[in-house]
Structure formats: C-alpha cells, structure tokens
Design an enzyme around this catalytic site. Structure first.
Site, short mmCIF file in Angstrom:
data_model
loop_
_atom_site.label_atom_id
_atom_site.label_comp_id
_atom_site.label_asym_id
_atom_site.label_seq_id
_atom_site.Cartn_x
_atom_site.Cartn_y
_atom_site.Cartn_z
N GLY A 23 32.65 -14.35 -52.88
CA GLY A 23 32.60 -15.21 -53.80
C GLY A 23 33.40 -15.24 -54.97
N GLU A 24 33.85 -14.19 -55.34
CA GLU A 24 34.84 -14.04 -56.61
C GLU A 24 36.24 -14.56 -56.34
OE1 GLU A 24 36.19 -10.04 -59.25
OE2 GLU A 24 34.49 -9.97 -58.00
N ALA A 25 36.95 -15.07 -57.17
CA ALA A 25 37.97 -16.13 -57.13
C ALA A 25 39.01 -14.91 -56.85
CB ALA A 25 38.32 -16.73 -58.30
N ILE B 148 39.25 -13.46 -53.42
CA ILE B 148 39.75 -14.50 -52.47
C ILE B 148 41.30 -14.71 -52.57
CG2 ILE B 148 39.77 -16.91 -51.97
CD1 ILE B 148 36.80 -17.16 -52.69
#
Length: 1700
Positions: A636-638, A641
């Site tokens: 979930g952490e940008a 990603i």
C-alpha cells in the site's frame, strides 16, 4: 403335449422360437401386422424342416446357418419393432430365452446385423410406457449382456445402458425404476468383471438391491419392490447358459489408440475388446455424471437424477474394481482424467446424495488405488473430507456424518492410515492430512467453543462427539494392529523387498488392494517405493522446518527469510530467495509484496532478482503486468510501489526494447494501469474513469509524445473487462494453519470452487478455466518424482505418527471421559486409552505412555471414591486390562497402575468393614491381635460415627497425586457424603479379587525387563503405603511376597536384577522408624528367604548370599533391639531347618552373626552365639560343602565373638571353636568338588594328602584359610582380659605346633611375619619384625615399652611358646632366626624385670637347644641382634639424658673442686619445681632401665660364649669384641657426663631415690670386656683381623686412666720438676672413696692382665702405659691392694726389662 413338442421342428432354436411366434400370430392385429403374421407363419413352416447342424462361426444362432438364422430371426425383429405391446411381449420373451439359453452368439458391435437390429428394437420398445414391457426389455437386455456367448460392444453396449437409464428416469412406477437401476448396476458388474479378467468366462457377483438404495431412491420402494427387484436380477443371472465365446470366433479388434492396453496380443482379442468396451463405458459414465442443467431449464430434476445414477454406477464400478485399475496405465489414467474430473465438477453441488456418492467413490479410490493416485487423493482429501470435518460451528449434519462414517472406515484399515501419514504428512509438497484428520476429530469431539453460535442441536452435537471419539479410538487401534502385525513378521527394523511388502499390504488392507508388486515393476513412476523410517524422518523434519519458516514469513517476512536461510531450507543468494518467493505455495502474497518493497539492501536485491526472473519477451504490456502481479499483492505504500514498478518497467523494456522509447514510458504507463485497475474494480469508487479519461491521463508520456489512442484504448478495455488479480485472491487475512496448508499445496482454487456452494441448477461454466487449471496441476504433479508412492514396513514410523496424534487423542479422550456419562462414549475413550498405551509402550515413548496411563489412572477416581460413577469403574477395568495386555512395556508407568490397585484394595477392605492395617501397625504389641479394634462395618458409616482418620480421608477424597491424606481431625463428614461413598463401594464390587490378583499372578508372564520394572514400581508403591503418617498399609508388601513366589522359577539373571530392587526395598523398610512396619518387613523377607532356600543352589553361585544380604545390612544399621533379635531368630530358624540347602548363603549368615556378636546388647550376643555354637558343632561340614571361602567367614564370626565383653565364657568357647576349625582345616574338612583358581584351572581338594599337596605347592587359597584364623588369634593375644590373652596364646601355638608340619617354608615365613611377630611388638618395641631388623627410633621403643599390657607371666609364656615352636620347626623356619632373636632382645630391653629375665633365659635356651645346629651366619645374626639391641637405644637415651641440661642448679655450676667437696646434704627441694622434678624422675627411671638392659646384654653374650665357645668362629668373636667394646665405650661416655650426673644425684636425693648405678655400669662393662679378652688371650685365639694383645692393652689403658681420674687430679703428676715438693694431702668425699673402692678390683684385673703379657709383648707395649703406672705410683688415694699388685708388677715385669 406331444403337439407342443413337435412345434418348431427338431432344432433347439425352433423349439424356442415356435411358441413365441405362434403367440405373436395370435396377438397380432391381422390388418395392421399382416406382414408380421405372414413372416411368422413362413418362419414356422421353415423351422419344421430345419434340423440341428454344426453352426457356422458367423451364424448368430446356434445350430443354424447364417442365412437360416437371419430368416428365422426376422419375424422376431418385426415383432419387436411393431411398437404393439401384445406383440412385443412374446417377442421379448422369445429373445430372453434365446439369450439366456446361449442360442444367440457372436459379436454385436455395429449396425446392420439382425441381432443388432433386434437389440435396437428392444431398446426402442422400452419407451412404450407399459409396465410389463419395461420389465421385459430390462430382462432381455440384462440377459444379453450376461450371456457368455454374446459380446456386446461399443455403441450397442452404450445403447443398452442408455435404454436402462431412460427406464430409470421415466419408468411407469417405482418398482420398474428400481429394476432399471439394479439392471444397470448388474451390467456394470458384468462388464467390468470381464474387463478385470480379460475374458468372457468369469464368475459374476450379483448386485444387492438394498445396497443400491443406500443413498437415493428409497422413496421408490413400493412395499416389496426391493424383494421383487432382487428376485428379478437373480432370475436373469441364473438362467444364462451356453459356452463362452472363444477368441477365434471374434473378428480382430479395430485399431486402438496409443492408450490401448499394452499387454494385449493377437491371442487376447476378446480381452482387448472387452477392455476397450469397458474403457468406453467408463468414460461415458463419467461424462454423464458431469452433465449440468442449462440456464433455460435450471430446475432439471431428471438431469440431476441421471447425474446421481451415473455416480452410483461409477461407485459400483469402483467397488468391484481390481488390479487392472492399478496395473493398466490406460485405466489408471481414465480414473485421473475422467473420474477425478467428475468428482471435481460435482464437488460444487449441494445435493446430499451427490456428496455421499462422492465420498463413497473417494473411499474406493483411497482403499484400492491410492498407490497410483497419490496427488489426486492429496487434492480431494482436503476438498471432500477435511473441509467438512474442520467446520465445527455451522456444518451440515448429514454431510459431516457422511464424512465421519468415511473416516470410521478409513480408521479401521491400518495400512491406509500408515500410508496417508507416510505419503502426505512426510511429503514436503503435500498437506498434513493425517495431522489434520486427528485435529479435526479433536475439534469435533470437543464440540463448538463455549459462547459460539452453532446450527447444531444438542443431540447432533453429541452424535458428532461420539463418532469422532470412535474414529480416534479406531485410528490408534489400527496403528497398534499394524505395529503388532509388522513385529510378528519379524521385520520391525528390516526393509522388505517390494514383493513381500505388497503381500503385507494386501493382507492388511480390508478392501484388498492387490497387485502392488507387478504394478511397481511395470510402472515405477506412479507406484510404490519402499522407504525406511530414517529417510521419512528427514523428510518430515524438513517439512516441519519449512512450514515453520513459512508461518514466520507470513507474520514477519524478514524474520522468516532469515530463519529459512539459517536453517538451510533456502540458499542465501538473492536469486534463490526470489525463486522461493515466486514458486513456494503457502506464502501470504501481501507479505511477499511488503518484503519486495522493502528498502534495505538485501530486500532490494531480492526484488531485482524476482523481477529479472520474468521473461516478458513478445508479451503485450497489459498481459505482462497482469502476469507479473499474479504472484503477490502490491504494497500500500507509494514508495514501495514506486520501487517495484520502476524495476518492472526496466525489465519489460529490456525484454521488449522496441515497445517504448524509454523505460520511463513503461514506468508511467504501469502506474496508470494500476490506478485504472483499482478504479474500475473497487466498489467504493463511484465515479469511474472513462476511456477518454485514461487516454488523456497518459498524454505525452513517451518522451513528450503520445502513445496511440488505439493502443491505450485496447489496454483500457483489457483492464476493465478482466481485473488484474492474484492467482488466488485472498483478501481475508490468512491466519489459520489449515488455510496456510491449502495455500502451500495450491488447493485454494479447489476449495474456492467447493465453497461457492454451487447448486445443481448452476452450470460450472465460468469455472471451466479453474477446472482446467486444476487438471493441469494433476498432470504436472503426477510427473514429479516426488509423487512416488512410499510404502513403509519399519514400525519406527509410528513414533512420528504418535508425536502428531497423541496430544489431540489425549485431549479428546480425557475431555469426553470427564464430561460425558454416556456408556458408549466413555467405553470408546477407554478403548482409545488402552490402544494408545499399547502403541506408545511398545514403541518405548515414555512421556506419551505415562501421559495416557496417568490419565486413565486419574479417571478411576479411586482417590476420590465419593464421586465415583460407572465410567470410573470402567476406567479401573481399563487399568487392569492395560496391566495384563501391555505389561511387558509399561516400565515406569507400572507405578500408576499399582497405585490404583492399592487403592482398590483399600476401598474393598473398607467396604467389607475390615480393620485397617494401621490398627495393627500402630499397636504397641505387634503380635497381639486380640487388642485390635473390632471390625468397622458399613453400619459405622451409616451411623456417621467415623472415628478413624484414614476412613474420613477416603470419604472426603483427595488429589490423585497425594500419597497420604492429611485430614483435619475436626472436619466432619456429612451423612450425604457417607451415603454416596457406600453406594460407590457397591459399584466397585464389579472389580473382584480375581481381577485384582490376576495382575500379580500375570507377572510371571512378563519378560525379564518388565518384571524388574514391575517390582521396582511395586516397591515404590509399598514404601508410599508404609510411610503414610495416618494410614500405613501393607498391601504392597504382601504383594511383593506373592509376586516373588509367582516368579520363583525365573532364570537366575532375571532374579538377580529383581532382587537388587527388592533388596534395597527391604533394607529401606527394615530400617523404618515405625517398629511395627520394620518387623512386618523383616517377617516378609523371612517368608521369601524360606522359599528361596527351598531351591537347590549349585556350587560357586552367589544368589543365596544376595537374597540374605538385606538381613545383613539391616542388622548392621538398625538401632532397634527388637529388629536385631528378630533377624537373629529368623536366620537361626532358617539355617537350622534348611541347613542342607544353605550354600552361598553361609556368608550372609555369618555376617549377621558377626554383627550380632559386635552388638552392645547381651541377649543378642548370647542368642547369636547359641546358634553359632550349634552350627559349628553339628553342621560344620555343610559350611564348606560347596564354598570353602565360607570357612573364612565362619572364622571371622568366631573372632568377633571372642571380643564380646559380656561373657568371658562366650569368648573362651569361641576360641575353642577356632581351634576346632583349625583341626578340621588341617584334617581336610574343607570338602569341595572343585576349587577354581584365578587362572581358571581347578584343583581337587579331598583329604589330608591333598592339603599336604596344597602346602607343598604353597597354594594361595589354602593360605587364605589359615591366615584369618591365625591372625585373629594373634590379635587376641593383646586382649585386655588376661584369660583371653592366655587362652588365645595357648590355642595359637598349639595349632602351630600340631599342624605346622603341613605348612611350607613360604607359609611359615608368612606366619612369622603376619601372625607371630606382631604378638611381641608391644614388648619388643618393634613395628615390623621382618627378616631384616628395623631400627626403630628410641621414642617408639619407649612408647611401646611403656604401653605394654602383658604381665610377667604372659610374657614368660609367650617367649617360651615362641622358642618351643622355633626349635621344633627349626628346619622349616631357621630363616626367621634374626626375627626371633630380635623378639628376645626386645624382652631384654623391656623396662620390666620379668620380661627382661625371660628374654635372657629364653635366648640362652634357644642357643643352648640349637647350638650345634646354628651356622656361622646364624651366630652372626644373633650377635648382630645383640649388638643392635645394645647400640640402637643409646642415641635415644642420650637425648633423654641431655634434657637435664635444661635444669638450672646454681651450686652445680661451680668448679669441679667444689663438686668434690660438696656434700649431698647441702641440696634442698626448693631448687626444683614440679615440672623439673617430674622430668628428673623420668630421666632417672630411663637411666636405670638403660643400664640394666646393657648389663643383661653383657650377661647374655658372656653366657653364650661360655657355653658355645667351640661353635663360635673367629669372625663372630670379633663381633663379640665389638659388642663389649661398644658397651664399655658407652659406659665411659656416660660416666663422663659429670654435671648431668650430679644433677641426677641431686634429683635422686630430693626424690629420695637411689642414684643410677653409673659407676657400676662402667666397672661391669670394662670388667666383662677385660675378662673376655683375657680369656681369649689365654686360649690363644688367633684371627687375622684381631690383635688381642693390642685390644687388651687398650682396655687396660682405659681402666687405669679411669681410676687415676677418680683418685685425683693427674696434672700434678706431670710436672717437669724432679724434686719433691712438700704439700698437704687433699681429703676425698665419701662418694669418691666409695667409687675408688668400687674400681679397685677392676684396676687390679687390668694390672694383672698387663703383667700377664709375654715378655716381648710387654716390652713392645710398655711405652704406651708406663706413664700411667708412674701416675698410679704417685697417686695419693690408691688402695693398698693396688699398691701391692703394682709393686709385684714392677718386680716381675718392669724390673727385668730395666735390668737388661
């Protein structure tokens, strides 16, 4: 009747056809069926003329040609094809007869033939809707298939099956439908039995209609339908006749596919065709079972019934399936490809019948074909069984009962259970099926958790619990049966060959899976491999570690990776970790994403390696990103990603360099695709992104340029229509172990398919892709080498199984037993406990075994009898069963069982009202039973007047582990508790004394290890009973005696180990502080010992000694008079009553009596000696009958009695017995058959001559018998009691005199050193009287001398005995002469006058008796001893004398002149203090003793020389001269210590003692020396080394010098002036006058000696002493006698020389 016989002509076919055709003619409608009627008539006419002939092979009718057969059968076909019931029925009847009688024959496989057309018509007739017609059609079709003469093949067979299907689905009534179902089942049985055998000629099994209705169609039963249908089937099966179709009559089979049976050859044409048809039929059945209803007709009940029927028929096929399904690769693959697919597709349906059939088919696959279906079974087990089993809260009752019944069947097959564990729980790629079964059954047995909501009714929950407990009990029972079977084969630890193991497996499998050996040989890829337990242990350990690492990864990814790397489950490189994340099932995909997104160095490397492992070459961008994201969930952490997408874009561009201008383009587009996927498929997003929005968002991303709108539009449509998601999108958190197992094994898709609960009206449709994926899994996994099926025969595998299942089983059984009172449930639990104990005990798993035994023991509630129920009594019975059945392996667990038995007996005694053991054991008088309380019956309970603390404790109860119950005396027991207790005692009556005692009686059947463990446990229980402070009991103690009796016949090795335990026990209890308990124990030990003594013991064994040893230890350690007296009486009674049986036990007997002899209580000593006296007097031969070493024990015992201080008579009698023992020893009384030496040889001992031989050979064993006896008597000579001393001396020397002739020289030497010389140590002051004399220190001499305890009489006797003995055996013992002389000189040195005189006289007697026998060396040794005696004491004495220097006496320190003038009367007592006086007294005493001893030595030397001067050599004379010289020199030295002597004189005057005779000593020593030399001179003794005249002159010089010194100062005599000087004569003191008078005779002797020299000698020596003569002349105080002798000397000797 004759007409009917003639109808149809002579042929068999005519006789069958004609009646039916005649009936057809009668029933036909003439107009409608005119062609049929005319055909029938013409056929009838033709039949009349046809005769029976040899049929052609191609002819369909037996006995007719092909053309005739077709013509004859044509009207039958027309009748069947008429669709008119009245015509069809006789035609069917005719056809049935033709088939059943075997008249129709041949192969029916393709259209065109008349028989094919007939069957086709028959099948069409089934749709007429007439009840009778339907039954007739079924009848004919079954008989056709049944007929061994007809091979119905391919489409024809399928058509027959389809017709029966249609009748079943649309029959006019329930009976017909049941018949159709039964016919189908029978057809399946026929076809596949032939397939199995590959032949038409087979024995056929008839189907059971009742079994067919097990799952469905019970509602079709119309009264007696089942009975009717069963008879229908039986009738058709019984009427079939005809010879089986031969292969030669069949045409060659058509070409088959590659999958055709490889074993078929040209000669097996029939078999190949049969199997081809069977394969086709099986395939079609599977397809029928996979038909689903369409969406237009969702409520298609007929289709559902057909599906169920197909599954039922498949079940029939599998029920009757044999080895062909395992050995034939084609059929095995058919199961995998078709049947497993059918099960897979139907698993989504909710119909109960389908589930039950699936489970039944699966059970068949598991029990028969598991070796070839390893992976398939591994897939279906979780899907069908475990899914339902593990659903505890909301299960379907019927489904779960089906599963439980299935597991019950599985649990009764030992081999299936073992194989499941080996092939799945020990396989890294498989689920832990066995573990999950056990845990699932545990959850079911425990029921829904407290507080949870469930759909189950209480009754259903109870049913589930009972069934699950039954399954668990059956599983552990089967494990035990498998273990017992393997161990009975003797192959517990040996790997078997494949052939032997397949036999074992078929024997152990209930459903008989045969043919493993051939299967293994032909198809090693898919069949059994024989594995050993060690290899499987490694695999299982690897699997457990791997699962641990995966579980840790799913919680903390980095920790999990570290653990897996450290445990070497994966490599340490980033590439290997990436491969693990990509390919390993069971990993949480969210955690994979989180780990790949981490920023630490190693995680980044792993992420790069993970992305680089993908090959995107030639793949569209959308498909590439979909493919990439299937293996993990994006974090979930940008930032995470971003890192992953950046690497993805780089990898994609590297694989497809022409796709984008740069990696940045791919990176931005990847982000856009992920955003679009979330936007399109997240229900929370309401404002969805359009295609235009997507294209707009991605403008200018290709280095400022736009990507084509067509490309972006196509990408948009692809994402929107098909969501990008993981392989098994599991949004729910995966916390449970079962789910992780499913993911690990790739089962998520299957279980998702099942969990959709798809009803029968929904087509699988959309799940086709998933099903194809699963099929691919089947195929790929079946090709893996790991899919090999493992078979184990090593029972060690059970250890790993027990480690998995023992905890759940213990919990399930315990909880059920605790919470349920249902007799069936508790009975199952107890059975489970019994089998669990059996397995764990035999496998040696101590912890698990003890846990099960302890649980059963606790559930007996014997420790809390007030709460007992029937189930607790059953537990007691279970405990007893365990003890009897598994006693050989219980080891430490025996303690729990025996504790229970002890408590049972206690409760039974209470129930009978018998008094407790405590009433006897706490009584003041143990034997007075009259004083015991009266029996306390149940009436005492009822009255509530329980006064006994122990009984109160039992009623109130306690914890299981409490060995003794501490009860508050003031605590009351309520009447209700008493009533419960009484009723429970009545329940306990089910356990009789027989059952209780059977355990102990059965102990004689236990093996050697087990009986030792049993005895050890019984001893522990008994000790805990006896140590109870409130209620000591003797149950265990009495049982110990019993089991010892039961096991009396065991081999000696086992008995020795048992007795090591029992011995320690009896010692412990015998030393108990509770006197009554100790007495009871000793009495029990006596009972055992009496039984032991009844057994004969051979020579040189030691068992009697071992079992009597507890008596010895208790006797030695106990402080109780009663116990010691009891032991003495017990031993006395046993020995005297069984004296002939006592062998090695004599050693312990004598040790007991030895301990008694040393006791401080007179009665014990006398009691023991009384028995000892009887043994020695009456039974002495028995003592040494087999063990001569016991003689030594007897001697030691008698010696101990001699030390008894209570009664001198006992001591004297014991000494007399010692003499008796010596006599027996000397007379050969030690009779033994064989005496083993150390080296293993044997010496026969028998009689005196043999004893003499022993002495001649100096046998060590013989010495060992004499030594203790003689040494003991030797020590007794120092006894403080005079009578004992004298008696022991007398007996000792009498023994030596009487039997010394038996001893060798070496033995005599040992006797002197170890027996005789130590006697005289106290007198002689010698510490070690060996051959060489040890020069003891003066202090030791003093100590010994003064420590002597002998009186003069004893000394005299001892010395006299020694000399008598020495003289008697001089020839043997002459080497000990120095030692004997040393003893006598020791006497001489004694401070007491008596011993000294004795020493002198005995030494003189010795030399007198042996004078002529003594050699020069022996004389020398005598004189050396005398010399040593004289000189060795001098240094010590002088040291003592010089201690007077420490005394300060002022007046004595003045000049010698004053000393001469001082008077003795001037001394006063004030000048000495007490310490000085004490020291002076000691010095005076020592001086007197020393002088006396020196003078005695002079006397002895003089006497010996006078008596034996002829025997004494010149060399020895020189020794004598040295002796005289040394004593004289010492005397002169002593006399010169004038100051010390003055101090002594002063001390003597103060103490009023006589002064030491120092002057006398000096005079005597010189006189003796002078006399000896004069005698030698007179006798003219000549010796090269001796100058007698010089020695004589030297002595005379000394004498003259001494005299002159005494007479006055000599300095005046040597003045140089020659003129006389007038001076006054000085007066002498009285002491000086006395001294001069004493020395006068000595001076005269000296002068006479000088005068006696020859003239030449005198002339030569006169210069040496002339000045002394002159001084003597000038002396003022010489006596007149001296002057006279001096003048004579001058006249006779000096004068002549001068005159010359």
């Amino acid at each position: 009747m004759s007409a009917s016989q003639s109808l149809g002509g002579p042929s068999r076919c005519g006789r069958v056809l004609s009646p039916s055709l005649d009936k057809v003619i009668k029933n036909a409608a003439w107009r409608k069926h005119s062609h049929l009627v005319s055909s029938c008539k013409s056929t009838l006419d033709k039949l009349e003329s046809l005769s029976e002939s040899e049929s052609q092979e191609e002819s369909p009718l037996s006995g007719l040609s092909s053309s005739d057969a077709e013509n004859v059968l044509q009207p039958v076909f027309l009748a069947l094809d008429s669709a008119y019931a009245k015509v069809v029925e006789p035609a069917l009847e005719c056809t049935f007869k033709l088939f059943s009688l075997g008249l129709i024959r041949g192969e029916i496989d393709r259209p065109g033939g008349v028989v094919f057309n007939m069957i086709d018509a028959i099948c069409r007739s089934g749709g007429l809707g007439e009840e009778a017609t339907e039954l007739g059609v079924l009848r004919v079709l079954l008989s056709a298939v049944r007929s061994p003469c007809v091979l119905i093949r391919a489409d024809c067979l399928i058509q027959i099956v389809r017709t029966c299907y249609n009748v079943y689905l649309g029959g006019v009534n329930g009976t017909n439908q049941i018949c159709a179902k039964s016919v189908l089942a029978q057809i399946m049985t026929i076809v596949f039995t032939r397939v199995e055998q590959g032949s038409m000629d087979v024995s056929l099994k008839r189907v059971s209609v009742t079994e067919l209705l097990e799952f469905t169609d019970k509602n079709l039963n119309e009264g007696n339908s089942i009975h009717f249908c069963q008879n229908f089937i039986n009738e058709v099966m019984e009427t079939s006749e005809g010879l089986p179709l031969k292969p030669s009559s069949l045409s060659p089979p058509p070409p088959l596919s590659k999958e055709t049976d490889d074993t078929a050859t040209g000669n097996d044409a029939a078999g190949s065709k049969v199997r081809e048809d069977g394969f086709l039929l099986f395939k079609n059945l599977c397809k029928l079972s996979m038909k689903f209803s369409s969406q237009q007709h969702s409520d298609d009940r007929i289709l559902l019934r057909g599906k169920i029927l197909s599954l039922e028929l498949l079940k029939v096929v599998m029920d009757n399936g044999g080895s062909i399904w395992r050995t034939n690769e084609r059929f095995l693959n058919a199961i995998k490809q078709y049947l497993c697919l059918s099960l897979l597709k139907n698993s989504a349906l909710s119909a109960m019948a389908i589930f039950q059939l699936q489970c039944s088919i699966f059970m068949n696959l598991l029990s028969k074909f598991r070796s070839g279906l390893k992976k398939e079974i591994g897939m279906f087990f979780p899907m069908l069984i475990l899914r339902v089993l593990e659903n505890v809260l909301q299960p379907s009752f019927l489904q779960k009962m089906t599963v439980l019944n299935l597991l019950d069947k599985i649990s009764h097959d030992p081999q299936i259970i073992i194989d499941i564990f080996v092939n799945y729980d020990c396989d890294v790629d498989s689920s832990n099926i066995f573990e999950r079964i056990v845990n699932g059954l545990l959850k079911t047995a425990l029921g829904p958790p407290t507080g949870s909501t469930t759909a189950l009714s209480p009754a259903q929950d109870i049913t589930f619990r009972l069934e699950s407990v039954k399954c668990l009990a059956s599983i552990i029972k089967s494990m035990g049966e498998w273990m017992d079977h393997q161990m009975s084969l003797g192959d517990s630890y040996l790997a078997k060959s494949p052939e032997s193991c397949s036999i074992t497996e078929s024997n152990l499998t209930l459903n008989g899976e045969e043919g493993n050996a051939s299967d293994h040989e032909l198809h090693p890829d898919v069949n059994s491999e024989f594995s050993d337990a060690a290899m499987l242990e490694q695999r299982r350990a690897f699997k457990i570690e791997l699962q641990k690492g995966i579980s840790l990864f799913n919680r903390k990814p980095s920790k999990g990776i570290e653990f897996l790397i450290s445990s070497k489950k994966i490599g340490g490189s980033p590439e290997e970790v990436a491969l693990f994340l990509k390919n390993t099932g069971g990993l949480d995909q969210t955690k994979i994403g989180d780990y790949l997104g981490e920023r630490d160095e190693f995680s980044l490397k792993v992420m790069h390696a993970y992305v680089d492992s993908f090959n995107f070459n030639g793949i569209d961008f959308g498909e590439a990103i979909r493919f990439f994201l299937q293996g993990f969930r994006l974090p979930g952490e940008a930032q995470k990603i971003d890192r992953i997408m950046e690497k993805f874009a780089e990898r994609y561009c590297k694989c497809s360099p022409s796709s984008f201008s740069s990696a940045d383009t791919a990176y931005v587009l990847a982000y856009s695709v992920i955003m679009l996927n979330t936007d399109a498929h997240n229900n929370m997003v309401t404002d969805k992104m359009t295609k235009a929005d997507f294209i707009r968002n991605n403008r200018g991303i290709d280095n400022g340029k736009d990507l084509s709108e067509e490309y972006l539009g196509a990408l948009y449509d692809q994402i929107v229509q098909n969501e990008i998601k993981m392989n098994a999108d599991s949004s729910a958190p995966q916390g449970k172990q079962a789910n992780s197992f499913n993911r690990l094994l790739g089962l998520e898709g299957i279980l998702n398919l099942v969990n959709w609960k798809q009803s029968e009206e929904k087509a699988v449709g959309a799940n086709g892709l998933l099903i194809r994926h699963i099929q691919e899994q089947f195929k790929s996994q079946s090709r893996k080498s790991e899919s090999a099926y493992h078979v184990v025969t090593d029972v060690a595998i059970l250890r790993f199984m027990v480690e998995v299942c023992w905890g759940p089983m213990l919990a399930a059984f315990s909880v059920t037993l605790d919470q349920s009172d249902d007799r069936v449930a508790t009975s199952q639990c107890l059975q489970g406990f019994r089998h669990a104990v059996h397995v764990t005990a035999v496998m040696g798993m101590q912890t698990q075994r003890d846990a099960f035994v302890t649980s059963v023991a606790k559930f007996t509630y014997l420790h809390c009898a007030g709460d007992m129920k029937q189930k607790n009594v059953d537990a007691v019975k279970g405990i007893i069963s365990i003890a009897i059945e598994d006693g050989d392996h219980l080891q430490e667990a025996w303690e729990h069982i025996l504790t229970c038995l002890s408590r049972i007996e206690h409760l039974q005694l209470l129930g009978e009202g018998a008094p407790s053991d405590a009433t006897f054991l706490t009584s003041s008088n143990f034997e007075s039973e009259e004083k015991a309380p009266k029996t306390l019956g149940l009436s005492s309970f009822k009255k509530g007047t329980l006064q006994n603390l122990a009984m109160v404790a039992v009623v109130r109860g306690s914890s299981y582990d409490s060995t003794s119950v501490g009860v508050n005396a003031s605590a009351l027991v309520t009447p209700e508790q008493i009533n419960n207790f009484i009723s429970n005692l009545n329940i306990l009556d089910q356990i009789g004394n027989f059952e209780l005692n059977h355990v102990f009686a059965h102990s004689q059947r236990l093996n050697g290890e087990a009986i030792v463990a049993f005895v050890r446990a019984l001893c522990k229980v008994s000790i805990s009973e006896l140590q109870s402070p409130t209620d000591p009991r003797v149950f265990g103690l009495t049982k110990i005696v019993e089991i010892a009796h039961y096991n009396m016949n065991r081999i000696r090795l086992v008995w020795s180990r048992m007795w090591n335990v029992l011995s320690d026990f009896f010692v412990s209890v015998g030393l108990s502080e509770n006197l009554s308990v100790a007495i009871f124990a000793i009495d029990s030990l006596r009972q055992l010992a009496v039984k032991f003594l009844e057994r004969e013991e051979l020579a040189n064994y030691n068992f009697q000694n071992e079992f009597l040893r507890p008596f010895v230890i208790v006797m030695q350690k106990s402080n109780s008079t009663e116990i010691k007296e009891l032991i003495v009486r017990c031993i006395s009674q046993m020995v005297l009553s069984r004296v002939s049986n006592v062998k090695s036990g004599w050693k312990s007997v004598f040790m007991v009596f030895t301990a008694a002899a040393a006791d401080e209580r007179k009665n014990i000593v006398l009691l023991a000696f009384e028995t000892m006296e009887k043994i020695v007097r009456e039974f002495f031969p028995y003592i040494t009958e087999t063990e001569t070493t016991t003689f030594t024990d007897c001697v030691q015992c008698l010696l101990t009695f001699t030390n008894s201080r209570f009664n001198s008579d006992v001591s004297l009698n014991a000494i007399a017995f010692l003499r008796f023992c010596a006599v027996r020893l000397a007379d050969g009384g030690l009779v033994c058959n064989k005496k083993s030496n150390v080296d293993g040889s044997s010496v026969v001992v028998n009689g005196v001559s043999d004893v003499q031989a022993l002495t001649d050979n100096d046998n060590d064993d013989h010495v060992s018998f004499w030594n203790p006896l003689l040494s003991g008597l030797s020590k007794l000579t120092s006894d403080p009691r005079s009578a004992i001393r004298k008696s022991s001396l007398e007996v000792l020397f009498n023994i030596l005199k009487d039997h010394g002739h038996l001893f060798s020289c070496n033995f005599w030497n040992n006797i002197f050193c170890s027996v005789i010389f130590p006697i005289y140590n106290s007198v002689s002051g010698k510490n070690d009287m060996n051959l060489l004399v040890d020069h003891s220190s003066p202090s030791s001499v003093s100590a010994h001398s003064e420590g002597s305890t002998w009186d003069s009489e004893t000394s005299s006797v001892a010395a006299e005995c020694l000399i008598d003995l020495f003289v008697t055996f001089f020839g043997m013992v002459r080497s000990q002469l120095p030692g004997v002389v040393s003893v006598l000189t020791g006497f001489i040195r004694s401070p007491v006058q008596g011993p000294a005189s004795t020493g002198v006289s005995e030494l003189v007697r010795l030399t007198g008796d042996l004078g002529n026998k003594l050699s020069e060396e022996e004389w020398k040794s005598i004189f050396l001893c005398l010399k040593d005696a004289a000189t060795s004491t001098v240094p010590g004495y002088m040291k003592v004398l010089k201690t007077m220097n420490n005394l300060e006496v002022p007046k004595i320190s003045e000049s010698s002149t004053y000393l001469e003038r001082s008077s003795d009367h001037d001394l006063t007592n004030d000048e000495f203090d007490d310490d000085n006086l004490q020291m002076a007294t000691y010095v005076v005493s020592r001086t007197k003793n020393h002088i006396a001893m020196q003078l005695l030595i002079l006397q002895v030397a003089t006497d010996m020389y006078k008596r034996h001067q002829q025997s004494i050599s010149a060399a020895n004379i020189k020794l004598l001269i040295e002796l005289y010289s040394s004593i004289a020199f010492h005397a002169r030295q002593l006399n010169r210590e004038s100051i010390l002597l003055k101090k002594l004189q002063k001390a003597c005057s103060i103490l009023e003692l006589s002064a030491p005779p120092v002057v006398h000593f000096e005079n005597e020593s010189f006189q003796n020396h002078l006399n000896f030399l004069q005698n030698l001179h007179v006798q003219h003794v000549v010796h090269d080394e001796i100058d007698l005249e010089q020695e004589l002159v030297a002595v005379c010089e000394n004498v003259l010098d001494i005299y002159l010194n005494c007479a006055g100062p000599v300095s005046a005599f040597h003045k140089s002036d020659t003129l006389p000087v007038p001076r006054r004569k000085l007066p002498l003191s009285s002491a000086k006058k006395e001294e001069i008078a004493a020395r006068t005779s000595l001076v005269i002797s000296a002068l006479q000696g000088l005068a006696g020299l020859e003239k030449d000698s005198f002339r030569r020596y006169i210069p040496r002493f002339f000045h002394l003569l002159v001084d003597l002349v000038r002396s003022e105080h010489t006596s007149g006698e001296v002057q006279l002798v001096l003048s004579n000397m001058f006249r006779s000797s000096v004068g002549p020389i001068i005159m010359e």
